[in-house]
Design a protein around this motif. Structure first.
Motif, PDB file in Angstrom:
ATOM      1  N   ARG A 265       0.837  -1.218   0.000  1.00 57.47           N
ATOM      2  CA  ARG A 265       0.000   0.000   0.000  1.00 57.47           C
ATOM      3  C   ARG A 265       0.868   1.263   0.000  1.00 57.47           C
ATOM      4  NH1 ARG A 265      -2.862  -3.050   3.936  1.00 57.47           N
ATOM      5  NH2 ARG A 265      -4.816  -3.887   3.113  1.00 57.47           N
ATOM      6  N   GLU A 266       1.886   1.262   0.847  1.00 57.37           N
ATOM      7  CA  GLU A 266       2.745   2.438   0.931  1.00 57.37           C
ATOM      8  C   GLU A 266       3.485   2.673  -0.380  1.00 57.37           C
ATOM      9  OE1 GLU A 266       6.423   4.303   3.585  1.00 57.37           O
ATOM     10  OE2 GLU A 266       5.396   2.481   4.272  1.00 57.37           O
ATOM     11  N   ALA A 267       3.979   1.598  -0.997  1.00 59.86           N
ATOM     12  CA  ALA A 267       4.665   1.730  -2.276  1.00 59.86           C
ATOM     13  C   ALA A 267       3.727   2.292  -3.339  1.00 59.86           C
ATOM     14  CB  ALA A 267       5.222   0.381  -2.715  1.00 59.86           C
ATOM     15  N   ALA A 268       2.506   1.760  -3.397  1.00 56.41           N
ATOM     16  CA  ALA A 268       1.525   2.230  -4.380  1.00 56.41           C
ATOM     17  C   ALA A 268       1.159   3.687  -4.133  1.00 56.41           C
ATOM     18  CB  ALA A 268       0.288   1.349  -4.346  1.00 56.41           C
ATOM     19  N   ASN A 269       1.013   4.057  -2.874  1.00 58.41           N
ATOM     20  CA  ASN A 269       0.666   5.445  -2.538  1.00 58.41           C
ATOM     21  C   ASN A 269       1.769   6.430  -2.925  1.00 58.41           C
ATOM     22  OD1 ASN A 269      -1.818   4.696  -1.525  1.00 58.41           O
ATOM     23  ND2 ASN A 269      -1.110   4.574   0.603  1.00 58.41           N
ATOM     24  N   ASN A 270       2.998   5.896  -3.053  1.00 54.97           N
ATOM     25  CA  ASN A 270       4.129   6.734  -3.473  1.00 54.97           C
ATOM     26  C   ASN A 270       4.423   6.596  -4.966  1.00 54.97           C
ATOM     27  OD1 ASN A 270       5.678   8.168  -1.079  1.00 54.97           O
ATOM     28  ND2 ASN A 270       4.897   6.220  -0.281  1.00 54.97           N
ATOM     29  N   GLY A 271       3.478   6.051  -5.715  1.00 52.63           N
ATOM     30  CA  GLY A 271       3.587   6.011  -7.162  1.00 52.63           C
ATOM     31  C   GLY A 271       4.297   4.817  -7.748  1.00 52.63           C
ATOM     32  N   ALA A 272       4.673   3.835  -6.921  1.00 54.89           N
ATOM     33  CA  ALA A 272       5.396   2.672  -7.438  1.00 54.89           C
ATOM     34  C   ALA A 272       4.486   1.795  -8.291  1.00 54.89           C
ATOM     35  CB  ALA A 272       5.988   1.857  -6.296  1.00 54.89           C
ATOM     36  N   GLU A 273       5.070   1.257  -9.346  1.00 56.66           N
ATOM     37  CA  GLU A 273       4.355   0.336 -10.239  1.00 56.66           C
ATOM     38  C   GLU A 273       4.878  -1.093 -10.109  1.00 56.66           C
ATOM     39  OE1 GLU A 273       3.749   3.038 -14.110  1.00 56.66           O
ATOM     40  OE2 GLU A 273       5.673   3.313 -13.064  1.00 56.66           O
ATOM     41  N   LEU A 274       5.953  -1.245  -9.370  1.00 57.48           N
ATOM     42  CA  LEU A 274       6.531  -2.552  -9.050  1.00 57.48           C
ATOM     43  C   LEU A 274       7.137  -2.452  -7.662  1.00 57.48           C
ATOM     44  CD1 LEU A 274       7.715  -5.433  -9.699  1.00 57.48           C
ATOM     45  CD2 LEU A 274       9.711  -4.244 -10.648  1.00 57.48           C
TER      46      LEU A 274
END
Length: 317
Positions: free
Chosen positions: A33-42
């Motif tokens: 969730r944190e990675a996705a919230n920071n724009g990560a796609e992988l």
């Protein structure tokens, strides 16, 4: 640069809740969730993170024959291992699909197609739709790992499209094996995910070497493990801690560019999400003078045979 040529990646350098599958899953989900919230796609996680690396092996005379201690620890390990067929990864798959983020996850797999009682060090790729696309079982466990993990096969040696990139991955010292690397190069890999149990001594040199050899981006993602990360109810914890150093694995997660330069230098001794945006054009630029499976190969002289059959002791007809 087009958006298709840019990919934002995250390395989740975290510790497991050691040998506690459900609690470690929650920690993984939080980092997705944190990675996705920071724009990560992988987002990628370290080797065997779920539910943890078999750290007792090096600290409890694991080779002692017919040891009651080793039998109990192994049984505990198997009980906490991941049963993919039973849906253990279903929530992570849903989370990946909801956030449109791909996941490379190192885990200990209790494989139903091999009887369900041995475990494998596996690397699972979940695509941005939330679908499992490959399960790569480590080909050759390293040294004392052979006392806990069974040997894998070539079924999971695959690469996957992710925007402009072709992404593949290997477990720990598999990254030192020339032929598995060559197999991935031959399938068009230009973004390599190397997962490790931890330690900068593993990542600081080979990450840049693989980037130079493959003219690819290389993500090395490691876990952390300290004595404070062992749950107090771990079987035979006192025995494990007698010989264990305070820091068993210190991380060392990093990213190298196709010319071998650092995109993110090795990070140690902290739980952290390392997030960077990669540009596919850098791959094409470095392939101009060296392409290991293309213009700088000689298949008329040397070629590789890859067996991707999933191995089993039984065949139904």
């Amino acid at each position: 640069m087009s958006s298709e040529n840019q990919l934002t990646v995250a390395l989740a350098q975290i510790s497991p809740v050691w040998l506690k599958k459900s609690e470690t899953l929650k920690k993984i989900e939080l980092n997705i969730r944190e990675a996705a919230n920071n724009g990560a796609e992988l987002v990628a996680f370290g080797e065997g993170l779920l539910p943890g690396y078999p750290h007792w092996l090096a600290n409890t005379m694991a080779s002692e024959w017919n040891s009651a201690v080793q039998k109990e620890l192994f049984a505990h390990y198997v009980n906490q291992a991941v049963r993919i067929e039973k849906g253990d990864l279903s929530e992570i798959c849903k989370l990946a699909g909801k956030n449109k983020i791909a996941v490379y996850l190192g885990l200990i797999e209790r494989a139903a197609d091999r009887g369900g009682h041995s475990v494998y060090c596996s690397l699972v790729y979940i695509d941005p739709k939330g679908e499992i696309q490959s399960v790569h079982r480590k080909l050759q466990p390293t040294y004392d790992e052979r006392l806990a993990w069974a040997q894998g096969d070539g079924n999971g040696l695959q690469v996957h499209p992710l925007k402009a990139f072709s992404v593949g991955g290997l477990n720990c010292w598999e990254n030192w094996m020339p032929l598995p690397r060559a197999a991935l190069y031959g399938m068009g890999e230009d973004l390599h995910v190397a997962v490790w149990p931890g330690s900068i001594r593993n990542t600081k040199d080979i990450t840049r070497f693989m980037a130079l050899e493959g003219r690819s981006f290389v993500l090395s993602v490691s876990s952390l493990m300290r004595t404070k990360d062992f749950p107090p109810d771990t079987p035979h914890l006192d025995l494990i801690l007698e010989q264990a150093p305070e820091v068993l694995t210190d991380g060392g997660s990093c990213i190298a560019a196709p010319d071998g330069s650092w995109v993110a230098e090795p990070c140690t001794n902290e739980e952290k999400l390392i997030i960077r945006t990669l540009d596919y054009e850098r791959v094409l630029e470095e392939r101009q003078n060296f392409d290991p499976a293309g213009h700088y190969s000689r298949p008329d002289v040397t070629r590789l045979v890859l067996n991707r059959e999933r191995q089993s002791t039984i065949e139904f007809k």
